[in-house]
Design a protein around this motif. Structure first.
Motif, PDB file in Angstrom:
ATOM      1  N   TYR A 367       2.946   1.415  11.601  1.00 13.45           N
ATOM      2  CA  TYR A 367       1.571   1.612  11.952  1.00 13.45           C
ATOM      3  C   TYR A 367       1.154   1.328  13.120  1.00 13.45           C
ATOM      4  CZ  TYR A 367       0.072   1.826   7.048  1.00 13.45           C
ATOM      5  OH  TYR A 367      -0.287   2.318   5.713  1.00 13.45           O
ATOM      6  N   ALA A 389      -6.915   1.876   4.456  1.00 11.32           N
ATOM      7  CA  ALA A 389      -6.679   0.452   4.246  1.00 11.32           C
ATOM      8  C   ALA A 389      -6.159   0.082   5.372  1.00 11.32           C
ATOM      9  CB  ALA A 389      -6.256   0.153   2.710  1.00 11.32           C
ATOM     10  N   GLN A 390      -4.786   0.085   5.466  1.00  9.99           N
ATOM     11  CA  GLN A 390      -4.029  -0.559   6.326  1.00  9.99           C
ATOM     12  C   GLN A 390      -4.300   0.241   7.618  1.00  9.99           C
ATOM     13  OE1 GLN A 390      -0.126  -2.493   5.257  1.00  9.99           O
ATOM     14  NE2 GLN A 390      -0.048  -0.875   3.912  1.00  9.99           N
ATOM     15  N   THR A 391      -4.255   1.441   7.473  1.00 10.07           N
ATOM     16  CA  THR A 391      -4.452   2.437   8.643  1.00 10.07           C
ATOM     17  C   THR A 391      -5.726   1.957   9.457  1.00 10.07           C
ATOM     18  OG1 THR A 391      -3.736   4.249   7.433  1.00 10.07           O
ATOM     19  CG2 THR A 391      -4.973   4.912   9.343  1.00 10.07           C
ATOM     20  N   GLY A 414     -17.085   0.045   2.768  1.00 10.25           N
ATOM     21  CA  GLY A 414     -15.621   0.399   2.543  1.00 10.25           C
ATOM     22  C   GLY A 414     -15.413   1.578   2.003  1.00 10.25           C
ATOM     23  N   MET A 416     -14.168   5.171   1.255  1.00 10.94           N
ATOM     24  CA  MET A 416     -13.115   6.279   1.608  1.00 10.94           C
ATOM     25  C   MET A 416     -13.999   7.526   1.532  1.00 10.94           C
ATOM     26  SD  MET A 416     -10.672   4.608   2.551  1.00 10.94           S
ATOM     27  CE  MET A 416     -11.263   2.806   2.923  1.00 10.94           C
ATOM     28  N   ASP A 441      -3.344   8.742   4.461  1.00 14.65           N
ATOM     29  CA  ASP A 441      -3.278   9.871   3.831  1.00 14.65           C
ATOM     30  C   ASP A 441      -4.389  10.048   2.468  1.00 14.65           C
ATOM     31  OD1 ASP A 441      -1.308   7.966   2.735  1.00 14.65           O
ATOM     32  OD2 ASP A 441      -0.561   9.474   1.222  1.00 14.65           O
ATOM     33  N   SER A 442      -4.359   9.046   1.983  1.00 17.03           N
ATOM     34  CA  SER A 442      -5.706   8.924   0.772  1.00 17.03           C
ATOM     35  C   SER A 442      -7.026   9.145   1.139  1.00 17.03           C
ATOM     36  CB  SER A 442      -5.286   7.504   0.115  1.00 17.03           C
ATOM     37  OG  SER A 442      -6.423   7.337  -0.833  1.00 17.03           O
ATOM     38  N   ALA A 443      -7.208   8.420   2.325  1.00 12.73           N
ATOM     39  CA  ALA A 443      -8.700   8.842   2.953  1.00 12.73           C
ATOM     40  C   ALA A 443      -8.806  10.111   3.085  1.00 12.73           C
ATOM     41  CB  ALA A 443      -8.466   7.602   4.112  1.00 12.73           C
ATOM     42  N   ASN A 468       1.616   7.538   4.279  1.00 10.26           N
ATOM     43  CA  ASN A 468       2.846   6.880   3.493  1.00 10.26           C
ATOM     44  C   ASN A 468       2.864   7.315   2.079  1.00 10.26           C
ATOM     45  OD1 ASN A 468       0.372   5.755   2.541  1.00 10.26           O
ATOM     46  ND2 ASN A 468       0.843   3.515   3.004  1.00 10.26           N
ATOM     47  N   SER A 470       0.515   7.335  -0.141  1.00 10.73           N
ATOM     48  CA  SER A 470       0.041   6.692  -1.007  1.00 10.73           C
ATOM     49  C   SER A 470      -1.103   6.054  -0.834  1.00 10.73           C
ATOM     50  CB  SER A 470       1.047   5.488  -1.412  1.00 10.73           C
ATOM     51  OG  SER A 470       0.291   4.338  -1.900  1.00 10.73           O
ATOM     52  N   GLY A 472      -2.823   2.900   0.079  1.00  8.39           N
ATOM     53  CA  GLY A 472      -2.399   1.356   0.399  1.00  8.39           C
ATOM     54  C   GLY A 472      -0.986   1.455   0.725  1.00  8.39           C
TER      55      GLY A 472
HETATM   56  C1  LIG Z   1     -15.026   6.044  -2.306  1.00  3.83           C
HETATM   57  C2  LIG Z   1     -13.943   5.062  -2.562  1.00  3.83           C
HETATM   58  N1  LIG Z   1     -12.938   5.340  -3.499  1.00  3.83           N
HETATM   59  C3  LIG Z   1     -11.825   4.437  -3.615  1.00  3.83           C
HETATM   60  C4  LIG Z   1     -11.710   3.381  -2.755  1.00  3.83           C
HETATM   61  C5  LIG Z   1     -10.548   2.391  -2.781  1.00  3.83           C
HETATM   62  N2  LIG Z   1      -9.795   2.412  -1.801  1.00  3.83           N
HETATM   63  C6  LIG Z   1      -9.663   1.376  -0.797  1.00  3.83           C
HETATM   64  S1  LIG Z   1      -8.664   2.051   0.440  1.00  3.83           S
HETATM   65  C7  LIG Z   1      -8.017   3.502  -0.207  1.00  3.83           C
HETATM   66  C8  LIG Z   1      -7.139   4.292   0.452  1.00  3.83           C
HETATM   67  C9  LIG Z   1      -6.262   3.693   1.205  1.00  3.83           C
HETATM   68  O1  LIG Z   1      -4.843   4.364   1.298  1.00  3.83           O
HETATM   69  P1  LIG Z   1      -4.828   5.345   2.922  1.00  3.83           P
HETATM   70  O2  LIG Z   1      -5.967   6.163   3.334  1.00  3.83           O
HETATM   71  O3  LIG Z   1      -3.579   6.176   2.516  1.00  3.83           O
HETATM   72  O4  LIG Z   1      -4.562   4.133   3.766  1.00  3.83           O
HETATM   73  P2  LIG Z   1      -3.363   3.173   4.153  1.00  3.83           P
HETATM   74  O5  LIG Z   1      -3.720   2.047   3.559  1.00  3.83           O
HETATM   75  O6  LIG Z   1      -1.980   3.723   3.221  1.00  3.83           O
HETATM   76  O7  LIG Z   1      -2.686   3.415   5.261  1.00  3.83           O
HETATM   77  C10 LIG Z   1      -8.993   3.477  -1.524  1.00  3.83           C
HETATM   78  C11 LIG Z   1      -8.559   5.033  -2.292  1.00  3.83           C
HETATM   79  C12 LIG Z   1     -12.676   3.326  -1.778  1.00  3.83           C
HETATM   80  N3  LIG Z   1     -12.622   2.054  -0.874  1.00  3.83           N
HETATM   81  N4  LIG Z   1     -13.732   4.102  -1.575  1.00  3.83           N
END
Ligand SMILES: Cc1ncc(C[n+]2csc(CCOP(=O)(O)OP(=O)(O)O)c2C)c(N)n1
Length: 552
Positions: A367, A389-391, A414, A416, A441-443, A468, A470, A472
């Motif tokens: 990161y 999260a970490q991003t 918080g 997403m 990538d999740s966000a 990543n 995933s 988190g």
């Molecule tokens: C609306 C909503 N749904 C689910 C979550 C739970 N959540 C927290 S962080 C996150 C995604 C983290 O993954 P990513 O965006 O890929 O970032 P990374 O930590 O991998 O860098 C999720 C789904 C949330 N915070 N808000």
């Protein structure tokens, strides 16, 4: 007699009340409102999902101090917009949702998209209403706008049944209230100002915490003067960054955990003692910490920790009062105080460990290396939207701001999915600025379709997906039995960059620092938005902790 319809009354009133941007999705019964908004000079931005539209409207509220509007159809459209209402409620950002509703005389009959909308909005709004006649629409809109920005800012909801939107009245009979003035800026009791300064004089380990309330109230001049006059160490909340430049020598952000844990007097400038600040309680804060709390909402004073001094009012006014008092009887935290040396040592050690990660040229990248590139290349004054999260957490400790209101993220809730809507809002209200939308990538997946919106309006946004595979902590491969895969896993090396190409934007998939550097440079030069899909090391971490920036 010239006639005017409900839709035009809504649009004209919004414009007169200083609402300049409306995000929405049209359909029954709100088509006419969107057309009327365009005719009345409101910028209408057609989105792909009401959640994003509602997040965008609230971000406009934060960035401009006047609410953005979100226009939604009845039933499911309005229900989707509750996402934005709740996010605005948690962030204390002003916004107004205009909801279409089924025809009044069909109430209770199982009408098309009929739902208890007014009741549904109530929990997350400061005010919710269904205007009782077309003639009174301007009064309702004025009250809605005023309520959203006066006192503690927040969301409001107005419900418009089809028959009210279509109703026609004589224009001569309508009266439009004057534009509601900017919110009052109440001052604190002078005796409390004196008590605050007295308490500061007794502090051995003082700390100032700057929240997004300081950014919202445009208090940067006063807060900067306060920090210069007192020479107090400070740190900022995620969206309080830049109120005082992040790289100011008095910033102890890199030593956050130590500063919070050992401070004996904490000055809260528009920052709440909620989860982000560990409630102000042990073990993250000292047991007997004394707080000087400034907040626009009286009921916030003393939440979780009784305030030693509570100053209720507008942050700009009150910090101005503190500065005036300091001019008469100066107070400067001594340069040789042992607290300074303790903090500085921690700040230096943590800075060095972050620097080492930023300079790590390994492939695939972590990161920190990704964010170093963004920090180095982003034009001054760029707006960073960060989500994940970490991003999100790590970007906060690497991406620095000299000015306030240049960072948007998942905020107090918080949430997403706010990222693309908020980035679009930032690009619409600040067309002169570069917007960089940094997404896990999740966000990204929550609202990825909004890249079409960004391309359609040719917005100045570069989307960087820190991939990543995933939610988190990353994963490297999926098992053959997909249902046995980690619940957090997504497609390995997914080609997110391809999405934007269908809309005229540019996509890049990169793995090395050189590839990322070149793609980012190109993307900043391009007229159209781009997606840079950065395949990082799936095992990359900040530190073992969950929220890196909370524990530094
Ligand atoms: C609306 C909503 N749904 C689910 C979550 C739970 N959540 C927290 S962080 C996150 C995604 C983290 O993954 P990513 O965006 O890929 O970032 P990374 O930590 O991998 O860098 C999720 C789904 C949330 N915070 N808000």
């Amino acid at each position: 007699m010239a006639q005017i319809d409900g839709a035009t009354l809504i649009a004209r009133s919004l414009k007169q009340q200083g609402v300049e941007v409306m995000f929405g999705i049209v359909g029954f019964p709100v088509f006419g409102i969107a057309f009327a908004a365009q005719r009345e000079g409101i910028k209408y931005v057609g989105m792909r999902n009401e959640q994003s539209a509602s997040y965008a409207a609230a971000a406009v509220g934060y960035l401009t101090g006047r609410p953005g509007a979100c226009l939604v159809v009845s039933g499911p459209g309005m229900i989707h917009a509750i996402a934005g209402l709740s996010n605005a409620w948690a962030n204390c950002w002003p916004m107004i949702v205009i909801g279409g509703a089924s025809i009044t005389y069909q109430d209770g009959q199982g009408a098309f998209q009929e739902a208890p909308q007014v009741e549904s909005a109530r929990l997350y709004t400061k005010w919710t209403a269904r205007p009782d006649s077309a003639l009174r629409i301007p009064a309702f809109i004025e009250q809605a706008v005023r309520t959203s920005i006066y006192g503690r800012p927040g969301a409001v909801y107005l419900d418009f049944p089809d028959d009210l939107i279509a109703a026609k009245v004589d224009e001569a009979e309508v009266s439009f209230p004057a534009r509601c003035p900017e919110p009052p800026r109440p001052h604190a009791e002078p005796s409390e100002i004196a008590r605050a300064i007295e308490l500061l004089r007794t502090a051995e380990r003082p700390l100032v915490i700057i929240g997004k309330g300081a950014a919202y109230s445009r208090a940067e001049d006063e807060v900067r003067a306060f920090i210069e006059a007192t020479q107090l160490p400070f740190l900022s909340s995620p969206m309080g960054k830049g109120v005082v430049p992040d790289e100011h020598p008095l910033s102890v952000a890199p030593g956050r955990a130590l500063a919070l844990g050992e401070a004996d007097v904490v000055v809260l400038l528009g920052a709440r003692l909620n989860w982000i600040m560990h409630f102000g309680l042990p073990p993250r804060f000292a047991d007997n910490v004394k707080t000087i709390q400034i907040d626009i909402a009286a009921e916030e004073i003393g939440r979780n920790v009784p305030a030693a001094v509570g100053l209720v009012g507008d942050l700009k006014s009150i910090v101005g009062q503190l500065n005036d008092a300091l001019e008469k009887t100066p107070f400067k935290f001594p340069a040789d105080a042992p607290w300074r040396a303790i903090l500085n040592e921690k700040v230096e050690t943590n800075k060095q460990s972050v620097r080492a990660m930023m300079d790590d040229e390994s492939v695939p990248m972590g990161y920190y290396r990704v964010f170093r590139e963004i920090q180095e290349q982003a034009p001054p004054g760029s707006i960073i939207q960060a989500e994940g999260a970490q991003t999100m957490d790590i970007s906060r400790s690497v991406l620095m701001h000299d000015e306030p209101r240049l960072r948007l993220d998942a905020g107090s809730f918080g949430t997403m999915g706010v990222g693309l809507g908020q980035a679009i809002a930032a690009a619409v209200v600040h067309p002169d600025k570069q917007v960089i939308c940094v997404e896990g990538d999740s966000a990204f997946g929550f609202s990825g379709m909004e890249v079409e919106t960004a391309c359609r309006y040719k917005l100045n946004i570069v989307f960087v997906i820190v991939n990543n595979n995933s939610i988190g902590g990353g994963i490297k491969e999926l098992p053959l039995d997909r249902f046995a895969a980690p619940p957090s896993g997504y497609t390995i090396d997914a080609g997110y960059e391809k999405m934007i190409e269908g809309f005229g934007g540019k996509g890049y998939k990169v793995r090395t620092p050189e590839e990322f550097s070149a793609a980012f440079k190109q993307a900043l030069d391009d007229e159209m938005p781009s997606i840079i899909n950065v395949l990082i090391d799936p095992s990359a971490r900040a530190k073992p902790q969950k929220f890196a920036w909370l524990t530094q």
